[in-house]
Design a protein around this motif. Structure first.
Motif, PDB file in Angstrom:
ATOM      1  N   ALA A 191      -1.447  -4.001  -0.504  1.00 16.96           N
ATOM      2  CA  ALA A 191      -0.459  -4.279  -1.558  1.00 16.96           C
ATOM      3  C   ALA A 191      -0.060  -5.749  -1.552  1.00 16.96           C
ATOM      4  O   ALA A 191       0.014  -6.393  -2.612  1.00 16.96           O
ATOM      5  CB  ALA A 191       0.764  -3.381  -1.372  1.00 16.96           C
ATOM      6  N   PHE A 192       0.178  -6.298  -0.363  1.00 13.00           N
ATOM      7  CA  PHE A 192       0.539  -7.720  -0.288  1.00 13.00           C
ATOM      8  C   PHE A 192      -0.620  -8.608  -0.732  1.00 13.00           C
ATOM      9  O   PHE A 192      -0.406  -9.633  -1.387  1.00 13.00           O
ATOM     10  CB  PHE A 192       1.008  -8.097   1.119  1.00 13.00           C
ATOM     11  N   PHE A 193      -1.854  -8.219  -0.399  1.00 11.02           N
ATOM     12  CA  PHE A 193      -3.001  -9.015  -0.842  1.00 11.02           C
ATOM     13  C   PHE A 193      -3.120  -9.011  -2.361  1.00 11.02           C
ATOM     14  O   PHE A 193      -3.298 -10.065  -2.979  1.00 11.02           O
ATOM     15  CB  PHE A 193      -4.308  -8.509  -0.219  1.00 11.02           C
ATOM     16  N   VAL A 194      -3.026  -7.838  -2.964  1.00 11.85           N
ATOM     17  CA  VAL A 194      -3.139  -7.747  -4.432  1.00 11.85           C
ATOM     18  C   VAL A 194      -2.028  -8.561  -5.095  1.00 11.85           C
ATOM     19  O   VAL A 194      -2.272  -9.318  -6.038  1.00 11.85           O
ATOM     20  CB  VAL A 194      -3.119  -6.275  -4.898  1.00 11.85           C
ATOM     21  N   TRP A 195      -0.800  -8.423  -4.590  1.00 17.53           N
ATOM     22  CA  TRP A 195       0.329  -9.171  -5.152  1.00 17.53           C
ATOM     23  C   TRP A 195       0.093 -10.679  -5.031  1.00 17.53           C
ATOM     24  O   TRP A 195       0.281 -11.424  -5.993  1.00 17.53           O
ATOM     25  CB  TRP A 195       1.632  -8.783  -4.450  1.00 17.53           C
ATOM     26  N   ALA A 196      -0.304 -11.136  -3.844  1.00 14.12           N
ATOM     27  CA  ALA A 196      -0.487 -12.565  -3.617  1.00 14.12           C
ATOM     28  C   ALA A 196      -1.652 -13.125  -4.430  1.00 14.12           C
ATOM     29  O   ALA A 196      -1.547 -14.209  -5.007  1.00 14.12           O
ATOM     30  CB  ALA A 196      -0.702 -12.837  -2.128  1.00 14.12           C
TER      31      ALA A 196
END
Length: 192
Positions: free
Chosen positions: A132-137
């Motif tokens: 989730a953090f990768f997709v957001w970033a």
């Protein structure tokens, strides 16, 4: 897993408002004023963060393994996270070449941090969290770079002093977190 997902929705959702709803954000900012907007933003962020930590802790009690991390993943993760800390520091240190070259080093740093942690953790809860953090970033980085390109944004030239501050500051913060705080806060010691 539901608590973790709810936390991610709250935390990343509030951090995505400017990415996906800039006009709405501007209207709310004008309607509420800077202090109240920042207060609500901070409250939702804090609630989301607490839910992420709590939800991840719950999910770690009965992990579902998707893959076994490859040999050396911890060492590669340590390197990637060190680079991520330098990028994140570069977002805040004025006058560095890194910010000029990358444009949005905070997003790039979070994406690299997430990739490193995805390599070292093969559980479903880790994939949900770090994915989730990768997709957001990655989305934030691409959106802001696109906006910069359309607006003709050029970041100021950097200096060697600015570069040194970003690199040294990032590495010191990384070392403190990796060797002292990660084990205490997360319960995992990256270096044994």
């Amino acid at each position: 897993m539901a608590v973790l997902i709810l936390g991610l929705i709250a935390f990343l959702g509030v951090h995505s408002v400017r990415l996906v709803a800039e006009p709405w954000r501007a209207a709310q900012f004008a309607r509420l004023g800077e202090q109240r907007w920042k207060g609500l933003y901070s409250l939702v962020s804090l609630i989301g963060f607490v839910l992420i930590v709590w939800g991840y802790g719950i999910a770690r009690r009965s992990p579902v393994l998707l893959w076994a991390p490859p040999v050396g993943a911890r060492h590669l993760t340590a390197l990637l996270v060190a680079i991520a800390f330098i990028l994140i520091a570069a977002a805040y240190v004025p006058g560095n070449h890194i910010k000029r070259a990358v444009g949005h080093p905070m997003y790039a740093g979070v994406a690299i941090w997430a990739i490193g942690h995805l390599l070292a953790n093969g559980t479903i809860n880790a994939v949900v969290l770090f994915g989730a953090f990768f997709v957001w970033a990655a989305a934030g980085f691409l959106i802001w770079r696109g906006r910069d390109s359309r607006a003709g944004v050029a970041y100021p030239a950097g200096t060697t002093a600015g570069d040194l501050k970003a690199v040294v500051g990032g590495l010191v913060a990384w070392a403190i977190f990796a060797f002292l705080l990660h084990g205490w806060l997360i319960g995992v010691k990256p270096f044994g």
